[in-house]
Design an enzyme around this catalytic site. Sequence first.
Site, PDB file in Angstrom:
ATOM      1  N   GLU A  43       0.876  -1.156   0.000  1.00  0.00           N
ATOM      2  CA  GLU A  43       0.000   0.000   0.000  1.00  0.00           C
ATOM      3  C   GLU A  43       0.921   1.216   0.000  1.00  0.00           C
ATOM      4  OE1 GLU A  43      -3.478   1.884   2.831  1.00  0.00           O
ATOM      5  OE2 GLU A  43      -2.835  -0.151   3.220  1.00  0.00           O
ATOM      6  N   ARG A 269       5.075 -12.931   9.844  1.00  0.00           N
ATOM      7  CA  ARG A 269       5.680 -11.643   9.520  1.00  0.00           C
ATOM      8  C   ARG A 269       6.964 -11.475  10.318  1.00  0.00           C
ATOM      9  NH1 ARG A 269       1.932  -7.655   9.003  1.00  0.00           N
ATOM     10  NH2 ARG A 269       3.285  -5.891   9.396  1.00  0.00           N
ATOM     11  N   LYS A 279       4.664   0.648   9.299  1.00  0.00           N
ATOM     12  CA  LYS A 279       4.754   1.941   8.617  1.00  0.00           C
ATOM     13  C   LYS A 279       4.116   3.041   9.451  1.00  0.00           C
ATOM     14  CE  LYS A 279       3.146   0.228   4.767  1.00  0.00           C
ATOM     15  NZ  LYS A 279       2.637  -0.029   3.411  1.00  0.00           N
TER      16      LYS A 279
END
Length: 558
Positions: A43, A269, A279
């Site tokens: 994204e 992850r 982020k």
Amino acid sequence: MSSKENNDINKTEQGSNFIHNIIDEDIANGKNGGAVYTRFPPEPNGYLHIGHAKSICLNFTTAQKYGGKCNLRYDDTNPVKEDTEYIDSIEEDVRWLGFEWDERLWASDYFQQMYDAAVELIKKGKAYVCDLSAEEIKAYRGTLKEPGKESPYRNRSVEENLKLFEEMRDGKYADGEKVLRAKIDMASPNINMRDPVIYRIAHATHHNTGDKWCIYPMYDFAHPLEDAIEGITHSICTLEFEDHRPLYDWSIKEVGWWPNPPQQIEFARLDITNTVMSKRLLKGFVDDGIVEGWDDPRMPTIAGLRRRGYTPEAIRDFCERIGVAKANSVVDIALLEHCIREDLKDKVPSRNVVFDPIKIVITNYPEDQTEEMEMENNRNVPEMGSRKVPFSRELYVDGNDFMEVPVKKYFRLFPGNEVRFKGAYFITCNEVIKNDDGSIKELHCTYDPETRSGSGFEGRKVKGTIHWVDAATAVPVKVRKYDYLMKAKEEGGPEELNKESMTEETAYAEPLINEAAPGDRFQFFRHGYYIADSKLTTDNEKVFNQIVDLKSSFKIKK
Ligand code: ATP
Ligand code: MG
């Protein structure tokens, strides 16, 4: 680090990859005609971090391994303003890591297809327009223990739903007034399957489609369609999407347009000690001025690691070593540091740089004499040749290399002790000269001309070897040393911001440092690996970032 320790690290850390086992089986079964098509779907709302690097390495190397393809796809289904800064940084980072996408795509290019897919669901009686508010939908959803309650709008007719959805698209309703929901099962043990919202109204301008749309698909509906439209075979994502997989599969199956649906596979992850991997949090550090930007050398962003002096090889090696697992775990940041040390040790030349200098006067050395000492650039790699380093009567050594009253087992300079000045002579410290305030002004020493390096001198042995720079020609350089952004977690406690994660000091380097260009890396002998900062280094001032120190604190997992 000893080579034994190295081998242990290789053995314990060389990663396994369960995803490749799945693909091997798919290929053996002739699934998708043996094709392997992956994607990296960021994204564009921030800079990529090392967690993304794991996903990039995994997706691109998987495609490479099986002779397949990997797309870069921007997941831009949220109508936020495009930030070209983020787009540019993402592409720079993927390329810098050593990968090239087959196609660069935008999820927003599929808005029409996604809309048509939603209409298809309505026609099949698999989706309905719901007028409940967000709070009501949440209240109706139930809990893990209790089933949800059906919306009073659940049994609207197909015709009514088609009309209302069209009106939603045409802008007849305000944000939040209506949503489109998948009609699945309000009693499903998986809450994601309790009639999830698949389209919402948002009167917002989209960077790609402008004001064409005022309804936007939700991630859980959009993502499977994006994969299916592109013919992705293996859609690799992180573990938190495991519970969303039934909805992923449902969306593709119920729309019914794709005979070979992609398979979602989840992996753990990446999480690393002493830093954060989000982020949103990293953007907070930038916005709050805790760091100097997204590419601050303390940041775990790819841009930060690059500026810090990390190489793509070291990051790829790290991603390889941590492997791809199905269970979440936290990787010790020391492993990342180990990887950059391993990569740099045979690549970069050595330079003499003195920190916290103490002046040395060699009282028996001729006043106006200078010698050029031949010093090897990298003791592991003879082909890297040697350089000349000036030596004269006045020198600097590290503050740490002298103790007026030595502690036990201290073999460096102290009054009465003889040490080897690396690449030069044996030097004996005779006298400490002090300033009026009691601080050390300089050390008076003598050298033994017989002991010149390279002369074949085989006389007495000394226990300590230290480095030095010539005082007359030493070049002051600015050095930035870094500590971790986050303090080590106390048992059970939260990670805490380390407010003293950077220190700046002036160090004194041999004159050859003047030739360092931004981005050049060195081993500062006995200190660590350093890089000339790409932004702050100028012709007049060299600014170095500490990449990593020399010693490894990496603890082998038992
Ligand atoms: P963040 O929470 O940092 O914003 P994200 O998952 O929202 O991360 P995206 O841009 O949506 O960021 O992620 C792009 C891809 O990178 C996704 O496939 C995601 O699964 C993967 N990814 C993100 N963070 C990690 C991580 N820490 N480890 C492995 N893969 C990750
Ligand atoms: Mg995200």
